[in-house]
Design a protein around this motif. Structure first.
Motif, PDB file in Angstrom:
ATOM      1  N   MET A 120       0.814  -1.187   0.000  1.00 46.46           N
ATOM      2  CA  MET A 120       0.000   0.000   0.000  1.00 46.46           C
ATOM      3  C   MET A 120       0.867   1.264   0.000  1.00 46.46           C
ATOM      4  O   MET A 120       0.359   2.311  -0.317  1.00 46.46           O
ATOM      5  CB  MET A 120      -0.912   0.029   1.217  1.00 46.46           C
TER       6      MET A 120
ATOM      7  N   PHE B   3       0.547   4.147  -2.594  1.00 48.69           N
ATOM      8  CA  PHE B   3      -0.670   3.940  -3.388  1.00 48.69           C
ATOM      9  C   PHE B   3      -1.406   5.247  -3.623  1.00 48.69           C
ATOM     10  O   PHE B   3      -1.916   5.495  -4.696  1.00 48.69           O
ATOM     11  CB  PHE B   3      -1.594   2.917  -2.738  1.00 48.69           C
TER      12      PHE B   3
ATOM     13  N   GLU C 215      -8.415   0.453 -14.187  1.00 50.03           N
ATOM     14  CA  GLU C 215      -8.041  -0.126 -12.900  1.00 50.03           C
ATOM     15  C   GLU C 215      -9.009  -1.262 -12.581  1.00 50.03           C
ATOM     16  O   GLU C 215     -10.214  -1.100 -12.724  1.00 50.03           O
ATOM     17  CB  GLU C 215      -8.088   0.948 -11.818  1.00 50.03           C
TER      18      GLU C 215
ATOM     19  N   THR D 173     -10.315  -3.697  -9.643  1.00 45.05           N
ATOM     20  CA  THR D 173     -10.360  -3.940  -8.204  1.00 45.05           C
ATOM     21  C   THR D 173     -11.455  -4.971  -7.936  1.00 45.05           C
ATOM     22  O   THR D 173     -12.109  -5.450  -8.858  1.00 45.05           O
ATOM     23  CB  THR D 173     -10.642  -2.638  -7.418  1.00 45.05           C
TER      24      THR D 173
ATOM     25  N   CYS E 155      -3.652  -3.207 -11.657  1.00 44.19           N
ATOM     26  CA  CYS E 155      -4.177  -4.047 -10.581  1.00 44.19           C
ATOM     27  C   CYS E 155      -3.516  -3.575  -9.282  1.00 44.19           C
ATOM     28  O   CYS E 155      -2.408  -4.009  -8.958  1.00 44.19           O
ATOM     29  CB  CYS E 155      -3.859  -5.516 -10.842  1.00 44.19           C
ATOM     30  N   PRO E 156      -4.175  -2.666  -8.527  1.00 48.51           N
ATOM     31  CA  PRO E 156      -3.534  -2.076  -7.358  1.00 48.51           C
ATOM     32  C   PRO E 156      -3.558  -2.937  -6.107  1.00 48.51           C
ATOM     33  O   PRO E 156      -2.854  -2.641  -5.151  1.00 48.51           O
ATOM     34  CB  PRO E 156      -4.344  -0.791  -7.134  1.00 48.51           C
ATOM     35  N   GLU E 157      -4.358  -4.002  -6.079  1.00 45.84           N
ATOM     36  CA  GLU E 157      -4.502  -4.818  -4.867  1.00 45.84           C
ATOM     37  C   GLU E 157      -3.460  -5.931  -4.828  1.00 45.84           C
ATOM     38  O   GLU E 157      -2.978  -6.383  -5.863  1.00 45.84           O
ATOM     39  CB  GLU E 157      -5.899  -5.453  -4.839  1.00 45.84           C
ATOM     40  N   ASP E 158      -3.165  -6.392  -3.608  1.00 43.34           N
ATOM     41  CA  ASP E 158      -2.307  -7.565  -3.461  1.00 43.34           C
ATOM     42  C   ASP E 158      -3.088  -8.781  -3.935  1.00 43.34           C
ATOM     43  O   ASP E 158      -4.216  -9.024  -3.504  1.00 43.34           O
ATOM     44  CB  ASP E 158      -1.874  -7.743  -2.002  1.00 43.34           C
ATOM     45  N   LEU E 159      -2.516  -9.541  -4.865  1.00 44.81           N
ATOM     46  CA  LEU E 159      -3.179 -10.693  -5.473  1.00 44.81           C
ATOM     47  C   LEU E 159      -2.263 -11.905  -5.426  1.00 44.81           C
ATOM     48  O   LEU E 159      -1.073 -11.786  -5.183  1.00 44.81           O
ATOM     49  CB  LEU E 159      -3.536 -10.378  -6.935  1.00 44.81           C
TER      50      LEU E 159
ATOM     51  N   CYS F  45      -3.131 -10.567 -13.927  1.00 47.46           N
ATOM     52  CA  CYS F  45      -2.564  -9.914 -12.744  1.00 47.46           C
ATOM     53  C   CYS F  45      -2.573 -10.945 -11.626  1.00 47.46           C
ATOM     54  O   CYS F  45      -3.641 -11.302 -11.137  1.00 47.46           O
ATOM     55  CB  CYS F  45      -3.405  -8.720 -12.317  1.00 47.46           C
TER      56      CYS F  45
ATOM     57  N   ALA G  90      -0.023  -7.244  -7.301  1.00 51.68           N
ATOM     58  CA  ALA G  90      -0.270  -5.826  -7.561  1.00 51.68           C
ATOM     59  C   ALA G  90       0.716  -5.361  -8.620  1.00 51.68           C
ATOM     60  O   ALA G  90       1.883  -5.745  -8.615  1.00 51.68           O
ATOM     61  CB  ALA G  90      -0.105  -5.024  -6.277  1.00 51.68           C
TER      62      ALA G  90
ATOM     63  N   SER H  62       1.044  -3.555 -12.944  1.00 53.35           N
ATOM     64  CA  SER H  62       0.408  -3.096 -14.160  1.00 53.35           C
ATOM     65  C   SER H  62       1.087  -3.693 -15.378  1.00 53.35           C
ATOM     66  O   SER H  62       2.219  -4.158 -15.311  1.00 53.35           O
ATOM     67  CB  SER H  62       0.453  -1.565 -14.242  1.00 53.35           C
TER      68      SER H  62
END
Length: 157
Positions: free
Chosen positions: A1, A4, A41, A43, A71-75, A118, A121, A123
């Motif tokens: 984060m 972010f 984006e 989410t 993809c901004p989230e932890d995956l 993704c 996180a 791009s």
């Protein structure tokens, strides 16, 4: 984060700049110079369904664009997203595919690819010239069984 907020602000600023620059693209004329950036984006909504923001883009036929999938989230490989825009890719001249905020680039020069996943996180982006007018669907699904899906579209005028 960490970072972010500044990344989100940068994305928002780039989206506004891209909207203003979109008027400069002229339909039917193959673009040159630097590509015009636009961002999607991905989410997860409260029910776990992927959420696309924004979910629609309007582009000029022949313009030069760079589509940024963020993809901004932890995956993980179990929670990640699968992005496809098959019909767009079949009707565009692909130039460069790049991954992350690094200098890793694939010079396609007309070749194509099928999807972007993704699994963390980050791009990926690809630059292209749309070569045929039309409405092209975007599909994003998660890795669940059955997968949860979200849909968007790109309109080429």
């Amino acid at each position: 984060m960490k970072g972010f907020g500044s990344r989100a602000a940068g994305i928002a600023f780039a989206m506004l700049g891209a909207a203003a620059a979109a008027q400069e693209q002229e339909s039917g004329r193959v673009g040159s110079g630097a590509p015009e950036d636009f961002f999607m984006e991905i989410t997860r909504g409260e029910d776990g369904t992927p959420v696309l923001s924004p979910d629609q883009f309007t582009l000029a036929l022949g313009g030069y664009y760079r589509f940024n999938v963020v993809c901004p989230e932890d995956l993980t490989s179990e929670t990640g997203y699968h992005f496809e825009a098959t019909e767009l890719l079949e009707n565009a001249h692909i130039r460069v595919l790049s991954v992350g905020e690094t200098d890793i680039e694939f010079y396609m020069q007309g070749l194509t690819f099928r999807a972007i996943e993704c699994d963390a996180a980050g791009s990926a982006r690809f630059s292209f010239h749309p070569m045929r007018p039309g409405v092209y669907p975007i599909e994003v699904r998660d890795q669940g069984v059955p997968p949860k899906e979200a849909f968007g579209r790109i309109v080429v005028e």
